[in-house]
Scaffold this motif. Structure first.
Motif, short mmCIF file in Angstrom:
data_model
loop_
_atom_site.label_atom_id
_atom_site.label_comp_id
_atom_site.label_asym_id
_atom_site.label_seq_id
_atom_site.Cartn_x
_atom_site.Cartn_y
_atom_site.Cartn_z
N SER A 128 0.46 -0.90 -0.27
CA SER A 128 0.56 0.20 -0.32
C SER A 128 0.76 1.10 -0.26
O SER A 128 1.92 1.23 -0.19
N ALA A 138 0.29 7.26 5.68
CA ALA A 138 -0.10 8.69 4.41
C ALA A 138 0.17 9.43 5.35
O ALA A 138 -0.37 11.35 4.97
N LYS A 143 -4.85 3.63 -6.83
CA LYS A 143 -4.86 4.71 -7.43
C LYS A 143 -3.94 5.26 -6.35
O LYS A 143 -3.08 6.51 -6.77
N ASP A 144 -3.97 5.28 -5.15
CA ASP A 144 -2.72 5.80 -4.02
C ASP A 144 -1.38 5.40 -4.35
O ASP A 144 -0.90 6.86 -4.77
N THR A 145 -1.50 4.43 -4.38
CA THR A 145 0.37 3.92 -5.29
C THR A 145 0.85 5.50 -6.17
O THR A 145 1.60 5.48 -6.33
N LYS A 178 -0.26 7.83 -7.47
CA LYS A 178 -0.76 9.14 -7.73
C LYS A 178 0.53 9.39 -7.04
O LYS A 178 1.31 10.12 -7.12
N ALA A 179 1.21 8.41 -5.95
CA ALA A 179 2.08 8.35 -4.59
C ALA A 179 3.18 9.04 -5.63
O ALA A 179 4.21 9.36 -5.84
#
Length: 520
Positions: free
Chosen positions: A311, A315, A374-376, A378-379
């Motif tokens: 993940s 965050a 999406k989070d990975t 975008k990061a």
């Protein structure tokens, strides 16, 4: 790997006995339970290999001639919990005294070489089950309850030699499941093994067949490789054999950007070095998770619907704990925009203008294609976009406003951006490297001071949305959003100026806007 010293077979067996000692009683009890019902049972695959290497395995994978319904009957009343989510692959799971066991009926899979979907058929002999496994080091077993070592393909000898071979021919093994080729690359990194020449030749010959594997399964195997203590050897296997051309062509593309006149760094070698240096900067506060092995019944297709590993946490921008997937992906891919932006200048120099922006877009496209969450995605993309920002800092020329923007633009990725920026220094010029370290030390110190003074992580305009609407006499909507951004820019540029002054600045800005005037 060349130059690596491997333990002898006697040392490996002694290590296995020590590693399995805490669970020997449980395994013996379970073996006697199956034996009393007229069935065979054996510990198999990854747990056996890891015990020989003195490594911990999270789960205990076993195999039996009992069919799933009989396995379920024998486990019911023995385990503290029971599950059958792998029943389609012949697997029943149980938990006992904190240990998790998964028992799979002997398999004799027949693969459709076009779709790669297995037709699950059950076998009756342990040796037939072992020959279908991916590599000899995963084709060893311990018969229960007497712990008899079964090794028909000399996996123990291969561990002692540090060699990765297949039980049958590599062409047959990789033809059954092309994902095994990526698994070979992972085991080179994870276990420190060297590819058998026949295995390496088959990887090169059959690399194109990886195209028939789903993006989700390729992603999961890439994640496992990236989370090993040293991903570089495995990544080199992917590139050298052509596998990267299929699943991560941006990696191969960096290798193609070689300047025979030495006017710039080797982008590929630089990126692998940055990855290694980023890993060294992670905080070693927890062990690397055990990577899954082929002994799992979900090998063929269940992983296509499984939750994605790796993940984008943490965050909150806290410490970067080993292993951190986002940092590692960003380090590997941070310069993938260079091949597309390389220009040879008239003065003999080389430029890569805006390669960070191009690279961020390329990373987004590739990670989406590999079905990363999406989070990975975008990061990683954001870190690539920001990785050059520090180089405008010089010897501390940034204003406090610029420092604030650096922090707010990075947001919760600030800790990772710190590590990526430091890892990106691969110069052999000792003085230059020291100067860059001092400059970044200075920047981090300034960030700490400003954070103490202003709580930068929660920077907001001094007027909230409701107050802005009241001052300007407007309703919520796009205009209010623009007003909020204006006050945020004032906050970043000048720090705290007081609520009255903020309201004055807001009115001055509003007077210049075409929408100013009585609100409807």
């Amino acid at each position: 790997m060349p130059g690596t010293t491997h333990p002898t077979t006697d040392e490996l067996l002694a290590a296995a006995a020590r590693r399995l000692a805490p669970v020997t009683g449980l395994l013996t009890e379970l073996g006697e339970r199956f034996g009393g019902a007229g069935h065979e049972l054996a510990l198999v695959g990854g747990p056996v290999r890891d015990a020989l290497l003195g490594r911990d395995s999270v789960d205990l994978d076993l195999t039996t001639d009992a069919r799933p319904e009989e396995t379920e009957r024998l486990l019911r009343g023995w385990g503290d919990a029971l599950w059958d989510v792998g029943r389609a692959f012949g697997t029943i799971g149980a938990r006992k005294d904190g240990w998790q066991v998964e028992i799979t009926t002997y398999r004799k899979d027949a693969y459709d070489r076009t779709s790669r979907k297995p037709e699950v058929t059950y076998g009756d002999r342990l040796e037939d089950d072992l020959v279908r496994r991916d590599f000899t080091v995963n084709a060893m077993a311990l018969r229960l309850p007497d712990l008899t070592f079964v090794d028909p393909h000399d996996g123990l000898g291969d561990l002692a030699r540090g060699l990765l071979r297949t039980p049958g021919t590599p062409a047959e093994s990789f033809g059954d499941d092309p994902l095994r080729m990526m698994r070979a690359a992972r085991f080179v990194s994870q276990l420190g093994l060297t590819l058998d020449p026949a295995v390496e030749a088959a990887l090169r010959e059959r690399a194109g067949s990886l195209e028939m594997i789903s993006a989700e399964r390729i992603r999961d195997e890439l994640v496992k490789l990236m989370l090993t203590p040293d991903p570089r050897p495995g990544l080199e296997v992917l590139t050298d054999t052509g596998l990267a051309d299929v699943m991560l062509p941006e990696l191969s593309g960096m290798r193609l950007t070689v300047d025979e006149h030495n006017r710039h760094k080797d982008v590929y070698e630089h990126s692998l070095t940055v990855l290694a240096q980023a890993i060294d900067l992670e905080l070693p506060s927890r062990p690397s998770p055990a990577a899954g092995d082929e002994s799992s019944p979900s090998e063929s297709s269940a992983s296509e619907t499984s939750e994605q590993p790796g993940s984008a946490a943490p965050a909150d921008g806290g410490p970067v704990i080993r292993p951190d997937l986002v940092l590692r992906l960003a380090a590997l891919l941070h310069d993938i925009g260079k091949p597309a932006t390389r220009r040879f200048e008239p003065d003999g120099g080389v430029s890569f203008h805006h390669h960070e922006l191009v690279g961020a877009r390329m990373a987004t496209k590739r990670l989406k294609a590999l079905r990363f969450d999406k989070d990975t995605t975008k990061a990683v993309s954001r870190l690539i976009e920001l990785h050059l920002r520090f180089h405008g800092y010089g010897d501390g020329e940034w204003t406090d406003s610029a420092v604030r923007r650096y922090v707010t633009d990075a947001g919760p990725l600030l800790s990772r951006l710190h590590l990526l920026t430091r890892a990106d220094c691969t110069t052999r010029n000792v003085r230059k490297a020291a100067r860059l370290r001092r400059s970044y030390d200075s920047l981090e110190q300034r960030i700490e001071r400003l954070q103490e003074q202003e709580e930068l992580a929660a920077v907001r305009p001094e007027l909230d949305g409701n107050e802005i609407a009241e001052v300007l006499g407007i309703r919520p909507g796009p205009v209010l959003g623009r007003a909020y951004k204006h006050l945020l820019a004032v906050r970043l540029d000048e720090g705290m100026i007081g609520r009255e002054e903020a309201a004055t600045r807001l009115k001055e800005w509003w007077a210049t806007q075409p929408e100013s005037g009585p609100s409807d």
